[in-house]
Design a protein around this motif. Sequence first.
Motif, PDB file in Angstrom:
ATOM      1  N   ASN A 199       0.847 -53.926 -24.007  1.00  0.00           N
ATOM      2  CA  ASN A 199       2.027 -53.524 -23.242  1.00  0.00           C
ATOM      3  C   ASN A 199       1.959 -54.003 -21.793  1.00  0.00           C
ATOM      4  N   ILE A 200       0.770 -54.044 -21.214  1.00  0.00           N
ATOM      5  CA  ILE A 200       0.600 -54.583 -19.866  1.00  0.00           C
ATOM      6  C   ILE A 200       0.947 -56.071 -19.875  1.00  0.00           C
ATOM      7  N   ARG A 201       0.476 -56.787 -20.895  1.00  0.00           N
ATOM      8  CA  ARG A 201       0.782 -58.216 -21.012  1.00  0.00           C
ATOM      9  C   ARG A 201       2.287 -58.439 -21.091  1.00  0.00           C
ATOM     10  N   ARG A 202       2.949 -57.600 -21.877  1.00  0.00           N
ATOM     11  CA  ARG A 202       4.406 -57.721 -22.034  1.00  0.00           C
ATOM     12  C   ARG A 202       5.124 -57.407 -20.728  1.00  0.00           C
ATOM     13  N   LEU A 203       4.656 -56.374 -20.022  1.00  0.00           N
ATOM     14  CA  LEU A 203       5.272 -55.991 -18.758  1.00  0.00           C
ATOM     15  C   LEU A 203       5.095 -57.079 -17.707  1.00  0.00           C
ATOM     16  N   ARG A 204       3.924 -57.700 -17.677  1.00  0.00           N
ATOM     17  CA  ARG A 204       3.680 -58.774 -16.709  1.00  0.00           C
ATOM     18  C   ARG A 204       4.646 -59.945 -16.896  1.00  0.00           C
ATOM     19  N   ILE A 205       4.977 -60.235 -18.132  1.00  0.00           N
ATOM     20  CA  ILE A 205       5.922 -61.333 -18.395  1.00  0.00           C
ATOM     21  C   ILE A 205       7.248 -61.061 -17.706  1.00  0.00           C
ATOM     22  N   LYS A 206       7.615 -59.787 -17.599  1.00  0.00           N
ATOM     23  CA  LYS A 206       8.891 -59.417 -17.007  1.00  0.00           C
ATOM     24  C   LYS A 206       8.855 -59.304 -15.485  1.00  0.00           C
ATOM     25  N   ILE A 207       7.710 -58.914 -14.935  1.00  0.00           N
ATOM     26  CA  ILE A 207       7.701 -58.607 -13.493  1.00  0.00           C
ATOM     27  C   ILE A 207       6.977 -59.645 -12.644  1.00  0.00           C
ATOM     28  N   GLU A 208       6.072 -60.417 -13.243  1.00  0.00           N
ATOM     29  CA  GLU A 208       5.274 -61.361 -12.466  1.00  0.00           C
ATOM     30  C   GLU A 208       5.916 -62.748 -12.441  1.00  0.00           C
ATOM     31  N   THR A 209       5.767 -63.460 -11.328  1.00  0.00           N
ATOM     32  CA  THR A 209       6.224 -64.848 -11.251  1.00  0.00           C
ATOM     33  C   THR A 209       5.403 -65.708 -12.189  1.00  0.00           C
ATOM     34  N   ASP A 210       4.086 -65.470 -12.213  1.00  0.00           N
ATOM     35  CA  ASP A 210       3.180 -66.158 -13.131  1.00  0.00           C
ATOM     36  C   ASP A 210       2.324 -65.096 -13.811  1.00  0.00           C
ATOM     37  N   PRO A 211       2.658 -64.718 -15.048  1.00  0.00           N
ATOM     38  CA  PRO A 211       1.922 -63.649 -15.740  1.00  0.00           C
ATOM     39  C   PRO A 211       0.437 -63.936 -15.902  1.00  0.00           C
ATOM     40  N   THR A 212       0.036 -65.220 -15.885  1.00  0.00           N
ATOM     41  CA  THR A 212      -1.374 -65.553 -16.038  1.00  0.00           C
ATOM     42  C   THR A 212      -2.147 -65.363 -14.734  1.00  0.00           C
ATOM     43  N   GLU A 213      -1.435 -65.275 -13.631  1.00  0.00           N
ATOM     44  CA  GLU A 213      -2.034 -65.013 -12.316  1.00  0.00           C
ATOM     45  C   GLU A 213      -1.275 -63.853 -11.670  1.00  0.00           C
ATOM     46  N   PRO A 214      -1.443 -62.638 -12.190  1.00  0.00           N
ATOM     47  CA  PRO A 214      -0.640 -61.505 -11.729  1.00  0.00           C
ATOM     48  C   PRO A 214      -0.870 -61.179 -10.254  1.00  0.00           C
ATOM     49  N   GLU A 215       0.231 -60.964  -9.559  1.00  0.00           N
ATOM     50  CA  GLU A 215       0.176 -60.636  -8.142  1.00  0.00           C
ATOM     51  C   GLU A 215       0.280 -59.135  -7.910  1.00  0.00           C
ATOM     52  N   TYR A 216       1.008 -58.449  -8.791  1.00  0.00           N
ATOM     53  CA  TYR A 216       1.293 -57.030  -8.592  1.00  0.00           C
ATOM     54  C   TYR A 216       0.447 -56.136  -9.488  1.00  0.00           C
ATOM     55  N   LEU A 217       0.492 -56.388 -10.792  1.00  0.00           N
ATOM     56  CA  LEU A 217      -0.222 -55.557 -11.766  1.00  0.00           C
ATOM     57  C   LEU A 217      -1.518 -56.270 -12.122  1.00  0.00           C
ATOM     58  N   THR A 218      -2.587 -55.911 -11.434  1.00  0.00           N
ATOM     59  CA  THR A 218      -3.833 -56.657 -11.552  1.00  0.00           C
ATOM     60  C   THR A 218      -4.851 -55.964 -12.450  1.00  0.00           C
ATOM     61  N   THR A 219      -5.781 -56.749 -12.947  1.00  0.00           N
ATOM     62  CA  THR A 219      -6.823 -56.246 -13.848  1.00  0.00           C
ATOM     63  C   THR A 219      -8.054 -55.811 -13.059  1.00  0.00           C
ATOM     64  N   VAL A 220      -8.579 -54.656 -13.395  1.00  0.00           N
ATOM     65  CA  VAL A 220      -9.870 -54.204 -12.882  1.00  0.00           C
ATOM     66  C   VAL A 220     -10.856 -54.452 -14.014  1.00  0.00           C
ATOM     67  N   TRP A 221     -11.581 -55.547 -13.942  1.00  0.00           N
ATOM     68  CA  TRP A 221     -12.375 -56.016 -15.070  1.00  0.00           C
ATOM     69  C   TRP A 221     -13.358 -54.959 -15.564  1.00  0.00           C
ATOM     70  N   GLY A 222     -13.361 -54.786 -16.874  1.00  0.00           N
ATOM     71  CA  GLY A 222     -14.256 -53.827 -17.510  1.00  0.00           C
ATOM     72  C   GLY A 222     -13.818 -52.384 -17.374  1.00  0.00           C
ATOM     73  N   TYR A 223     -12.649 -52.163 -16.778  1.00  0.00           N
ATOM     74  CA  TYR A 223     -12.197 -50.787 -16.541  1.00  0.00           C
ATOM     75  C   TYR A 223     -10.744 -50.569 -16.925  1.00  0.00           C
ATOM     76  N   GLY A 224      -9.840 -51.261 -16.251  1.00  0.00           N
ATOM     77  CA  GLY A 224      -8.428 -51.037 -16.533  1.00  0.00           C
ATOM     78  C   GLY A 224      -7.527 -51.872 -15.635  1.00  0.00           C
ATOM     79  N   TYR A 225      -6.564 -51.225 -14.969  1.00  0.00           N
ATOM     80  CA  TYR A 225      -5.560 -51.947 -14.186  1.00  0.00           C
ATOM     81  C   TYR A 225      -5.210 -51.165 -12.928  1.00  0.00           C
ATOM     82  N   LYS A 226      -4.589 -51.854 -11.972  1.00  0.00           N
ATOM     83  CA  LYS A 226      -4.065 -51.166 -10.807  1.00  0.00           C
ATOM     84  C   LYS A 226      -2.844 -51.905 -10.278  1.00  0.00           C
ATOM     85  N   TRP A 227      -2.003 -51.152  -9.584  1.00  0.00           N
ATOM     86  CA  TRP A 227      -0.840 -51.716  -8.905  1.00  0.00           C
ATOM     87  C   TRP A 227      -1.332 -52.161  -7.535  1.00  0.00           C
TER      88      TRP A 227
END
Length: 229
Positions: A199-227
Amino acid sequence: MKKILVLEDEANIRSFIVINLRRSGYEPIEAETGMMALEKVRVNPDICLALLDVMLPDIDGVEVCRRIRASGSKMGIIMLTAKSQEMDKVTGLMNGADDYVTKPFSPSELTARIDALARRLDVSEDIQAASELSSGPFLLNTRNRTLEKDGERLKLTQIEYLLMKLFMENPGKAMSREDILTAVWGNEFSGELKTVDVNIRRLRIKIETDPTEPEYLTTVWGYGYKWGY
């Protein structure tokens, strides 16, 4: 009484689902093909939730899901998949499904997942709470559940809206997958953590300019995500 679309081509399974839905106080709308299901949706705009089997004789349940979402519908969607259909789970979620249930399932499991999703869709906002949340180019209206980016409306499913609301209410906070799953899907949700990732991947497609390099919804590796804006 809430209407639920039941798309299942096997009559015995469909009857089993319909009986249990009626016992639980829902009004089932039956369909045995994908095209029939789309017609049922067209003539019943008040359907609140759909159960879509993946394997069908005409178009598959994932395509039905995609077309329902393309129409702008925010109804809840649960995919019915077989244990061997691992990719179908991911594909269904990426095309707008909110949840999936793996066959074979018990009546109590299916009803619990339906009830949980129905409650999420019915969540009413506290009238004292802020009606808008803003962050960078984003404006989230919590009264009508809409999101704008640079003044342009983005189409979100209800789950995507709840994810955006969660993150925008907690800017800069690292949130574990477990915390996100509980906050958005509920304590009773028995699905897998990958539901969050898809669902995060799907949301990034809608909100990020480049979903592969997210600017807003970022990954916290080994843990989760943050805005992170």
